[in-house]
Design a protein around this motif. Structure first.
Motif, mmCIF file in Angstrom:
data_model
loop_
_atom_site.group_PDB
_atom_site.id
_atom_site.type_symbol
_atom_site.label_atom_id
_atom_site.label_comp_id
_atom_site.label_asym_id
_atom_site.label_seq_id
_atom_site.Cartn_x
_atom_site.Cartn_y
_atom_site.Cartn_z
ATOM 1 N N ARG A 57 0.824 -1.213 0.000
ATOM 2 C CA ARG A 57 0.000 0.000 0.000
ATOM 3 C C ARG A 57 0.858 1.262 0.000
ATOM 4 O O ARG A 57 1.940 1.280 0.579
ATOM 5 C CB ARG A 57 -0.898 0.028 1.242
ATOM 6 N N TYR A 59 0.123 5.717 0.333
ATOM 7 C CA TYR A 59 -0.877 6.751 0.568
ATOM 8 C C TYR A 59 -0.288 8.135 0.299
ATOM 9 O O TYR A 59 0.914 8.362 0.481
ATOM 10 C CB TYR A 59 -1.346 6.719 2.028
ATOM 11 N N LYS A 64 -2.392 9.904 5.137
ATOM 12 C CA LYS A 64 -1.717 8.865 5.939
ATOM 13 C C LYS A 64 -2.211 8.900 7.380
ATOM 14 O O LYS A 64 -2.341 9.969 7.981
ATOM 15 C CB LYS A 64 -0.206 9.085 5.903
ATOM 16 N N ILE A 68 -7.520 4.027 4.946
ATOM 17 C CA ILE A 68 -7.016 2.660 4.811
ATOM 18 C C ILE A 68 -7.579 2.061 3.525
ATOM 19 O O ILE A 68 -8.800 2.000 3.351
ATOM 20 C CB ILE A 68 -7.422 1.774 6.005
ATOM 21 N N SER A 70 -7.946 -1.257 1.014
ATOM 22 C CA SER A 70 -7.922 -2.712 1.059
ATOM 23 C C SER A 70 -8.534 -3.256 -0.225
ATOM 24 O O SER A 70 -9.237 -2.525 -0.941
ATOM 25 C CB SER A 70 -8.685 -3.235 2.279
ATOM 26 N N GLN A 81 -11.421 3.024 3.378
ATOM 27 C CA GLN A 81 -12.007 3.422 4.663
ATOM 28 C C GLN A 81 -11.399 4.767 5.042
ATOM 29 O O GLN A 81 -10.173 4.883 5.151
ATOM 30 C CB GLN A 81 -11.709 2.386 5.744
#
Length: 124
Positions: A57, A59, A64, A68, A70, A81
């Motif tokens: 991942r 960001y 950051k 999140i 996924s 999220q």
């Protein structure tokens, strides 16, 4: 044909949370990278988060610790999220996927597909 469909946008208060989802469908053999961009009013589109098929991942600095990303490789979906939302997070969020395609005419290659975009507004 490959389609990406997003869901989960809307209005949320500052400090709140919201989850965006994106599902890819069609003639998909595999997907390499999936991710999210956003474009705020009057600003250029910017990358938000990216995730590889192996789960690595990355960001943007501005999200950051709050966002999140996924994915579910079996379902060809990616989610974002978003917590501790701020007014500056107001934007149209678009997902994308680098889809592996192979045919006798164009050979094997990755093609980037985009979702239609979903509006997220952070306001009290």
């Amino acid at each position: 044909q490959v389609q990406l469909v997003e869901s989960g946008g809307g209005l949320v208060q500052p400090g709140g949370s919201l989850r965006l989802s994106c599902a890819a469908s069609g003639s998909i053999f595999s997907i390499n990278v999936m991710g999210w961009y956003r474009q705020a009013p009057g600003k250029q589109r910017e990358p938000v988060a990216v995730i590889t098929s192996g789960g690595s991942r990355n960001y943007a600095d501005s999200v950051k610790g709050r966002f999140i990303i996924s994915r579910d490789n079996a379902k060809n979906t990616v989610s974002l999220q978003r917590n501790s939302l701020e007014a500056e997070d107001t934007a149209v969020y678009s997902c994308y996927a680098d889809v592996f395609l192979s045919d006798e005419y164009d050979g094997s290659r990755y093609v980037k597909y985009w979702g239609q975009g979903t509006q997220v507004t952070v306001s009290s």
